[in-house]
Design an enzyme around this catalytic site. Structure first.
Site, short mmCIF file in Angstrom:
data_model
loop_
_atom_site.label_atom_id
_atom_site.label_comp_id
_atom_site.label_asym_id
_atom_site.label_seq_id
_atom_site.Cartn_x
_atom_site.Cartn_y
_atom_site.Cartn_z
CG ASP A 43 -2.13 0.90 0.99
OD1 ASP A 43 -2.21 1.57 0.01
OD2 ASP A 43 -3.06 0.72 1.72
CG ASP A 44 -0.53 4.76 0.15
OD1 ASP A 44 -1.16 4.25 -0.76
OD2 ASP A 44 -1.05 5.55 1.05
CB CYS A 82 -6.93 2.62 -1.09
SG CYS A 82 -5.32 3.10 -0.16
CG HIS A 136 -10.29 0.32 0.72
ND1 HIS A 136 -9.12 0.94 1.10
CD2 HIS A 136 -11.17 1.00 1.44
CE1 HIS A 136 -9.34 1.64 2.00
NE2 HIS A 136 -10.68 1.66 2.31
CG ASP A 332 -2.54 0.97 -3.38
OD1 ASP A 332 -1.44 1.68 -3.26
OD2 ASP A 332 -3.34 1.30 -2.46
CG HIS A 333 -1.68 5.14 -5.10
ND1 HIS A 333 -3.32 5.32 -5.23
CD2 HIS A 333 -1.74 4.30 -3.81
CE1 HIS A 333 -3.97 5.02 -4.39
NE2 HIS A 333 -3.26 4.36 -3.33
#
Length: 490
Positions: A43-44, A82, A136, A332-333
């Site tokens: 994540d991130d 997310c 999510h 996720d980005h």
């Protein structure tokens, strides 16, 4: 609009690096020969890793994976939030197709009954398993992580994740706070553990069970860090002395940035230690010493997750599963550099690597089509690079285009600018990224009809990446009204 190449947070939201193992990228011919899949979602995660030539970051385990993998340095998320991003790449559809721009709808109800990557593998004989933050949680995955469609067993969530945003951070005053910066003594936190540690332990238990299974497995493991708050074992902070931490190279608001493109970081401002800084809204600068502490904790969180990835990959090897498993590591980005790809490509590429039929391209519109994909298949990159010394594949320049989007509630920054609810979206920013430029146009948007009005242009951005690699100088107003090739839109 901050460029999809950086994500949408300077010190949090990510890249989308894709490290897909080449060791076993040959399709199987039977159930016994079928390749397993281990999908790791961090994540991130920015490209703050050694494999992306960041000399400060300690990430030996992910770097080791990358050293014998196909490493995409120019991978873009389709929306840097997310829930929309995860639903997008797990279904292989763009946010304008899933109709999810926030956290408050389930695509099967509000858009279409679209198949997901794990669902497709499940329907093809795989045991599909979810650990940690894959979808999510909440409404956007039907409060069930899309079960029973996507998973053979109920998804696992670590019991300690409920403490992530509570007062568990010991401050200088000795009291517990809900802080942004939260290095902890693991023995002192509730349950004596952290979510990502629990996820690794559960994933290893599942690998041990699948070792003797007659069916291939698709195991997705989602790690929470380095998403805020930066809550991680305090010993990792020692890897990054503050005197070694530099500031961002361009901390100022970019010249010519339209107000609609600026993110006021309201989720960061809600943390107690940030509130104590009394920053002005929306442009108030963060003090330099606190900037260094943010970067220190982000890097420490990355190294913490790297150890979890290392433990997971070691277990895969010790169980003699590595040679029959395709490993993918992604965030996720979105981010940038050699060939441009989109996270949408995960669906067709994973299917191809596993020897499954690659879903067909989606028609326009595709709301009525359960199984199709809007991303291109990247399998040719593996086939041509399978022999060491082979020249890299050069894609058609038209293929080297990535698209992303981001919603806004107003033309100027306000309290819900970073994560507006669907009903409040008034403007949608659409970006095209090529090898030469990043072009963004902010247009009127009707949330009831899910329609963008490209004749209602609120603002634009244009950056030429060779001469302006950090995308700090917007030349949109010098480009004859931004007359660029929107015929390239998918």
């Amino acid at each position: 609009m901050l460029p999809p190449s950086r994500g949408l947070l300077w010190f949090g939201l990510v890249l989308g690096s894709v490290c897909a193992s080449l060791e076993s990228a040959a399709p199987g011919n039977s159930a016994a020969d079928a390749l397993n899949v281990l999908l790791i979602i961090v994540d991130d995660l920015r490209p703050s890793l050694g494999c992306y030539r960041d000399k400060l970051i300690r990430s030996p385990n992910i770097d080791q994976l990358a050293s014998h993998s196909l490493l995409f340095q120019n991978a873009f998320a389709q929306q840097a939030v997310c829930a929309p991003s995860r639903v997008s790449f797990l279904t292989g559809r763009r946010p304008d197709t899933t109709r999810l721009y926030d956290f408050s709808s389930y695509w099967r109800v509000h858009a279409g009954n679209f198949s997901t990557i794990p669902q497709y593998f499940k329907e093809n004989g795989y045991v599909t398993l979810s650990v940690g933050k894959v979808f999510h949680p909440g409404i956007s995955s039907n409060h069930s992580d899309d079960s029973p469609y996507s998973w053979s067993l109920p998804a696992y969530h670590p019991s300690s994740e409920k403490y992530e945003n509570t007062k568990t951070c010991r401050g200088p005053d000795g009291e517990l706070h809900a802080n942004l910066l939260c290095p902890v003594d693991v023995a002192d936190v509730p349950e004596g553990t952290l979510p990502d540690k629990q996820s690794t332990e559960q994933a290893i238990r599942l690998l041990e069970k699948m070792k003797t299974s007659a069916s291939p497995f698709f195991l997705a493991v989602g790690y929470h860090k380095p998403h805020i708050p930066f809550r991680y074992p305090k010993e990792f902070q020692k890897l990054y002395p503050l005197e070694n931490i530099t500031l961002a190279p361009d901390p100022q608001v970019p010249a010519g940035l339209p107000p609609v493109a600026y993110n006021p970081w309201m989720d960061i401002r809600q943390r107690e230690d940030v509130q104590a800084l009394n920053l002005s809204v929306p442009y108030g600068p963060v003090p330099a010493d606190f900037q260094r502490k943010i970067r220190q904790s982000y890097f420490a969180s990355v190294s913490y997750v790297d150890t979890q990835v290392g433990q997971l990959l070691s277990a895969l090897d010790e169980l003699q599963l590595a040679s029959s498993t395709v490993v993918v590591l992604t965030s996720d980005h979105g981010r940038q550099a050699v060939d441009l790809v989109e996270l949408l490509s995960l669906f067709p590429t994973l299917a191809g690597l596993a020897g499954l039929r690659v879903p067909p391209r989606c028609p326009i519109p595709s709301f009525h089509v359960q199984l199709c994909r809007e991303g291109r298949n990247l399998l040719k990159h593996f086939q041509f690079r399978a022999v060491e010394g082979d020249p890299p594949v050069h894609a058609n320049p038209r293929e080297l285009v990535a698209y992303s989007q981001y919603p806004r509630p107003a033309d100027s920054p306000q309290w819900n600018s970073d994560k507006p609810s669907l009903k409040d979206i008034k403007i949608m920013g659409y970006s095209i990224r090529t090898i030469d430029y990043r072009y963004t146009v902010w247009v009127g948007f009707n949330p009831q009809e899910f329609l963008a009005n490209f004749s209602d242009i609120h603002a634009g951005e244009l950056y030429f990446v060779d001469s302006d690699p950090l995308q700090d100088h917007n030349v949109y107003n010098d480009s004859q009204g931004g007359a660029l090739p929107w015929s390239l839109m998918p």
